[in-house]
Design an enzyme around this catalytic site. Structure first.
Site, PDB file in Angstrom:
ATOM      1  CG  ASP A  98      -9.162  -0.361   3.127  1.00 50.48           C
ATOM      2  OD1 ASP A  98     -10.176  -1.038   2.860  1.00 50.48           O
ATOM      3  OD2 ASP A  98      -8.012  -0.788   2.996  1.00 50.48           O
ATOM      4  CE  LYS A 145      -4.166  -1.912   2.112  1.00 50.38           C
ATOM      5  NZ  LYS A 145      -5.162  -1.785   3.209  1.00 50.38           N
ATOM      6  N   GLY A 184      -3.342  -1.963  16.966  1.00 47.29           N
ATOM      7  CA  GLY A 184      -2.785  -2.334  15.668  1.00 47.29           C
ATOM      8  C   GLY A 184      -1.837  -1.268  15.165  1.00 47.29           C
ATOM      9  CB  SER A 185       1.327  -0.756  14.501  1.00 46.26           C
ATOM     10  OG  SER A 185       1.898  -2.055  14.393  1.00 46.26           O
ATOM     11  N   GLY A 234      -0.950  -1.157   7.911  1.00 48.14           N
ATOM     12  CA  GLY A 234      -1.505  -0.204   6.953  1.00 48.14           C
ATOM     13  C   GLY A 234      -2.962   0.128   7.212  1.00 48.14           C
ATOM     14  CG  MET A 235      -7.417  -1.778   8.118  1.00 51.17           C
ATOM     15  SD  MET A 235      -8.121  -1.005   6.633  1.00 51.17           S
ATOM     16  CE  MET A 235      -9.846  -0.889   7.111  1.00 51.17           C
TER      17      MET A 235
END
Length: 274
Positions: A103, A67, A126-127, A129-130
């Protein structure tokens, strides 16, 4: 029938899935569009994007880990991708590559649809791309009171600093963080993974939260989503994100926005076979 005029759309991912393939192809068939969609993986993203341009491939979905790597390979970047320095959709207009992040678009739409106030304190776990897409969407929608929780200290701190949120290496208690929304942007609960039966947050924190947001799309109902349903929480699911972002890609590729009923049909079809 596939012919010389058939438009090809593809996805490029480290771990290709089937949801997008079934979703797009179902809509192409039902709307009698001369398109076909195929998922691919690659070890050479630069050459793959050159192929998209050279072969006139109409659209290309981009998943992890590509990404950010595709940013220098496109010609124009939409606000949705520029806002978070992450691309998940490329549209080829006569050899000129336009980049988007659907997204990000989906998260913004769901925050608005569920009327989540920007004053809502949150914890985001979380860390990747999303996680960056979700954190960026929150930031640009005016959310200020948030904590990024990540085992990868450098990535977690980078996202927190970029969007002016706090960082924690471990999950704080809701009483300590005073959070009302819990957001899982990790593989915890994902179908086929070792943690499929695990909760992304502690049960105590889930019980105390008002809003549960889980980006995991398969299964449709993770263990955290199931518990949140039992507790009558406001829920935003990864399945919601998957459908909206795929629909936005479809519209970008074809210029057509299907009816909500047809989108539901495509989503149900894709989930049953993904």
């Amino acid at each position: 029938m596939i012919n010389k005029n058939t438009q090809l759309c593809i996805s490029l991912s480290g771990r290709p899935g089937n949801f997008g393939t079934f979703f797009h192809n179902y809509l192409y068939q039902q709307l009698e569009l001369d398109y076909i969609y195929k998922a691919f993986s690659t070890r050479n993203i630069e050459d793959a994007i050159k192929g998209v341009r050279a072969l006139g491939i109409r659209g290309c979905a981009i998943s992890m880990p590509f990404k950010e790597a595709v940013i220098p390979l496109v010609d124009q970047i939409d606000h949705s991708a520029a806002a978070i320095d992450s691309i998940n959709t490329i549209v080829n207009n006569d050899g000129e590559l336009f980049a988007y992040n659907t997204d990000y678009i989906a998260v913004v739409e769901l925050l608005k649809k569920n009327q989540i106030s920007p004053d809502t304190p949150f914890i985001l776990k979380g860390s990747g791309g999303m996680a960056k897409a979700v954190a960026g969407a929150l930031y640009h929608q005016g959310f200020k009171n948030g904590t990024i929780v990540a085992r990868n200290k450098q990535k977690g701190q980078d996202i927190a600093a970029l969007y002016q949120f706090s960082y924690s290496a471990t999950e704080p208690s809701l009483k300590e963080a005073q959070a009302m929304m819990l957001i899982n942007v990790t593989p915890i609960g994902m179908q086929g993974g070792e943690e499929v039966n695990d909760l992304a947050f502690t049960q105590e924190n889930i019980e105390h939260a008002s809003i549960i947001f889980d980006v995991v799309a398969l299964p449709v109902e993770t263990q955290m989503i199931k518990l949140a349903q039992q507790l009558n929480k406001i829920i935003i699911s990864g399945a919601d994100i998957a459908v909206i972002q795929a629909l936005e890609q479809f519209a970008l590729y074809t210029g057509i926005r299907p009816s909500s009923d047809l989108v539901k049909e495509a989503s149900t079809f894709a989930r049953s076979r993904a």
